[in-house]
Write a protein that holds these residues in place. Structure first.
Motif, mmCIF file in Angstrom:
data_model
loop_
_atom_site.group_PDB
_atom_site.id
_atom_site.type_symbol
_atom_site.label_atom_id
_atom_site.label_comp_id
_atom_site.label_asym_id
_atom_site.label_seq_id
_atom_site.Cartn_x
_atom_site.Cartn_y
_atom_site.Cartn_z
ATOM 1 N N ILE A 62 0.837 -1.199 0.000
ATOM 2 C CA ILE A 62 0.000 0.000 0.000
ATOM 3 C C ILE A 62 0.872 1.248 0.000
ATOM 4 O O ILE A 62 0.606 2.221 -0.720
ATOM 5 N N GLU A 63 1.939 1.217 0.813
ATOM 6 C CA GLU A 63 2.821 2.373 0.878
ATOM 7 C C GLU A 63 3.499 2.631 -0.462
ATOM 8 O O GLU A 63 3.618 3.776 -0.903
ATOM 9 N N GLN A 64 3.921 1.559 -1.129
ATOM 10 C CA GLN A 64 4.568 1.734 -2.429
ATOM 11 C C GLN A 64 3.590 2.245 -3.479
ATOM 12 O O GLN A 64 3.940 3.072 -4.330
ATOM 13 N N GLN A 65 2.353 1.750 -3.421
ATOM 14 C CA GLN A 65 1.365 2.202 -4.393
ATOM 15 C C GLN A 65 0.942 3.644 -4.155
ATOM 16 O O GLN A 65 0.602 4.375 -5.089
ATOM 17 N N THR A 66 0.934 4.098 -2.897
ATOM 18 C CA THR A 66 0.447 5.435 -2.552
ATOM 19 C C THR A 66 1.543 6.486 -2.618
ATOM 20 O O THR A 66 1.264 7.685 -2.724
#
Length: 772
Positions: A62-66
């Motif tokens: 999620i952190e990488q996508q956001t």
């Protein structure tokens, strides 16, 4: 010479070995409980580890996508500010701005109306060129007057008095403020003019329209929750995918504390209040950008994975319990068999099976160490005996297997055989004692090995007797005939110099086929016989004198030795194949018929002399009949039927007769000593029978092994005692060397089909009925 060591166990005896009944239920229960505990703990730890790993993986994803979304969001705001700064620079370069600044302050509005109008129009042009900007106001620092592109909006915002006061308090050249108008969020950007001057003459105030923040958020991600937060940690604007108002939500203070304590404060994440937050704080901005999502929604896949893991854990526990229960059952059944096997009536009776096993294994280890010590002494002798055998009789398929077992590496390269023989042996026997001769023997072997080792020639050397030594050495790519010749000459010279006698060395020709090793040996012996002509203390090569007068090539003599080897192995088909190769000499050899006839007669006589001492077979040979054979085909057919078949049949009959004699001795000894503790190795020692022939003879004649035959005879004897005597089962088991009646009953039932007690009752019933 052949040495064979092994552990011979009397089968009837071992089948009766057992132990007392033991309380093993508690141990089974402890084992099952321990296994169950290990399984539960292991699966629980595995589930916990998988859950934590999966949670971190999902949060990281999620952190990488956001990350890119938050960075793009902050970049849009920075880009808009950069465009405004560029517009301000362009504005300063216009004539309208220059004229407007020079005319300040305006003393007469009517004379300055055109200058003001042109400047305001320039501001309107700037407004049209900037996205999300709906009003630009110029604030005169000297008199506090404002010139706006939209006067109505100026009035609504009370001429931006609060924002101007805050900006002057900051003392900065530019700043971005968030404000509210009638409960709606607004954004104001203030730039001091002129640029790069310590004392400003005025402020340009840019007002962003109401769609600015919402437009930024909606354009970035329509399926996510985003927040824009000012430097006071207050929400400037927000966007929620479900339409839930989030401006009033309370952000966790730990989010900012974590940001200050993290080395990479530009972007970090935090789980708090049931939400997962990702904060992006650009270095050159006062605003922060936050992405948040409910953990129950973000971790939906891990919840499903957790359920799968829990279900798998339950299944594995059930499966483990079933399998462990089965394995424990099988293990204890096997343990009972081992207990029966290791129990011995001569050993101490112990209720502790582990103590009994310990003492039994301790004894086996001692026997193993003793056997290993004896093998280290005997193995070299066995190896030399095997080498002498293949030198005399040739190397068959079984011998190739034994060569690998004895770690004898021959056959991969061409090899040559040589014999070292002491000259004038009779004089040596008269001058020196047996001890001296043994020392000479050891010394010569060491000299040969040392010289060959220095020349890097691989092979072996054995002592045929105290004065003759045989060596077989390979010639690989690194060594050639010259290297071997130099080594043999060095051996001869060294012995002549340091020993009280000289030696002669006979050398065979080189060969590649290891099955013809006996030919090389005999060639080396033939070379030594040439000592009569060449003289003593010489290295004599077979190729220098051999068969100069014979019309046959060495291949013919190899055929002869192949026939000998196959007859010895009782292999008719291969002997026929070797014999058929003689047909080819008609085309390959330039010989006359008398030479060939003499050779075939001599070969026939040689075969009979090699394999039989029975003169009856030799007397059956008719020389006149052989002379009448006119063609080589007739000769090969005659040799096939009258020689090969006769010799192999005679060998089979002799072997069968030997087996019958050995079997008769063994059976007679067992019949006379059924009530004694018989062991095969001890019986063989008493009767003088080789151990490997004993079982082979019984198997060949009676179809059973020693242990099986002894069991049959003891069971028959016990049947007689059950029928004719009142002996108890304990007495019978003791007489037949069973450790207890239970083991005897088990062996009796397995062989007869009935327990001994039922057999006795059945016989008594039949006897009573017949008497009536």
């Amino acid at each position: 010479m052949c040495f064979l060591y092994g552990v011979i166990i009397n089968e009837p005896y071992t089948r009766t070995l057992t132990m007392g009944v033991m309380p093993v239920s508690s141990r089974k229960i402890r084992s099952i409980l321990m296994i169950f505990l290990i399984s539960v703990v292991g699966t629980s730890l595995l589930s916990l580890v998988l859950y934590n790993i999966s949670t971190e993986i999902i949060k990281h994803q999620i952190e990488q996508q956001t990350r890119s979304s938050l960075i793009n969001l902050s970049s849009r705001v920075s880009n808009l500010q950069d465009r405004i700064s560029q517009s301000v620079i362009d504005l300063q370069n216009t004539q309208e701005y220059q004229l407007f600044i020079k005319s300040l302050p305006f003393k007469d509005y009517e004379s300055s109306a055109l200058v003001i109008l042109n400047f305001v129009n320039q501001l309107r042009t700037m407004t049209a060129s900037l996205d999300y900007v709906d009003n630009i106001t110029f604030y005169n620092v000297e008199n506090g007057k404002e010139y706006a592109t939209n006067g109505v909006m100026n009035a609504q915002f009370q001429e931006f008095r609060d924002e101007i006061a805050k900006f002057e308090t900051l003392g900065a050249s530019q700043a971005l403020f968030d404000t509210y108008n009638n409960g709606s969020p607004s954004v104001v950007y203030i730039q001091a003019l002129p640029l790069f001057q310590p004392k400003p003459q005025g402020y340009l105030i840019f007002h962003y329209n109401a769609h600015f923040l919402r437009g930024l958020l909606q354009n970035e991600q329509v399926d996510s929750n985003y927040l824009i937060v000012n430097e006071e940690h207050q929400i400037v604007d927000s966007y929620s995918i479900d339409g839930t108002p989030t401006r009033s939500m309370q952000l966790p203070e730990t989010l900012w504390q974590h940001s200050e304590s993290t080395a990479d404060s530009n972007l970090h994440s935090l789980s708090a209040q049931g939400n997962f937050y990702i904060l992006h704080h650009p270095v050159n901005q006062k605003w922060s950008y936050i992405y948040f999502v409910k953990e129950s929604l973000a971790l939906a896949p891990i919840i499903e994975l957790r359920n799968i893991v829990l279900l798998s854990t339950v299944i594995l526990i059930v499966f483990s319990l079933v399998m462990y229960a089965l394995s424990i059952n099988l293990s204890w059944r096997g343990w009972n068999k081992i207990s029966e096997l290791i129990a011995d009536s001569r050993d101490m009776r112990s209720k502790d099976d582990f103590d009994l096993l310990f003492h039994k294994i301790q004894g086996l280890m001692q026997n193993h160490n003793q056997l290993e010590h004896r093998m280290n002494v005997i193995l070299p002798e066995a190896k030399e005996a095997f080498l002498r055998n293949i030198l005399e009789k040739g190397c068959g398929k079984q011998d190739l297997v034994k060569m690998k077992q004895y770690n004898i590496s021959l056959g991969s390269n061409p090899y040559r055989c040589f014999c070292v023989e002491a000259d004038d042996y009779k004089a040596l026997k008269e001058l020196y004692t047996e001890t001296d001769m043994s020392r000479f023997e050891y010394g010569i072997i060491c000299v040969i090995r040392e010289v060959m080792g220095e020349a890097n020639i691989s092979g072996f050397v054995i002592a045929e007797n105290q004065t003759r030594f045989v060596g077989i050495y390979e010639l690989d790519k690194k060594t050639d005939d010259t290297t071997l010749d130099d080594g043999l000459a060095k051996i001869k010279s060294f012995i002549s110099e340091y020993f009280p006698f000289s030696v002669s060395i006979g050398v065979s020709q080189a060969r590649s086929d290891i099955s013809h090793i006996h030919l090389s040996y005999h060639e080396a012996l033939e070379s030594l016989k040439q000592k009569l002509i060449a003289g003593s203390n010489q290295v004599i090569y077979f190729n220098d004198f051999t068969r100069k007068e014979t019309p046959f090539s060495p291949d013919v003599y190899e055929i002869e030795h192949d026939i000998v080897r196959q007859i010895r192995e009782k292999n008719r088909e291969f002997a026929y194949t070797a014999l058929d190769r003689l047909i080819g000499i008609k085309k390959a050899e330039n010989i006359d018929y008398r030479s060939l006839q003499n050779y075939l007669v001599n070969m026939t006589l040689f075969l009979f002399q090699e394999f039989t001492a029975d003169h009856r077979l030799i007397s059956q040979i008719s020389i006149s009949e052989m002379v009448q054979l006119a063609t080589l085909e007739e000769w090969t057919e005659w040799i096939r039927t009258h020689c090969i078949d006769s010799l192999i049949d005679d060998m089979i009959q002799s072997e069968r007769k030997q087996y019958e004699q050995i079997s008769e001795k063994l059976v007679q000894h067992m019949e006379n000593h059924l009530e004694q503790d018989l062991r095969l190795n001890e019986v063989c020692k008493q009767l003088g029978i080789p151990l490997h022939l004993a079982n082979l003879a019984l198997k060949e004649v009676h179809g059973v092994t020693f242990a099986e035959y002894l069991l049959q005879r003891r069971i028959e004897l016990s049947k007689k005692w059950l029928r004719e005597t009142q002996m108890s089962l304990d007495e019978i088991s003791n007489f037949l060397f069973y450790s207890n009646a239970q083991n005897f009953s088990r062996a009796f039932k397995k062989y007869v089909g009935l327990p001994p007690g039922h057999y006795r009752k059945q016989h008594q019933t039949l006897t009573e009925e017949s008497s009536v």
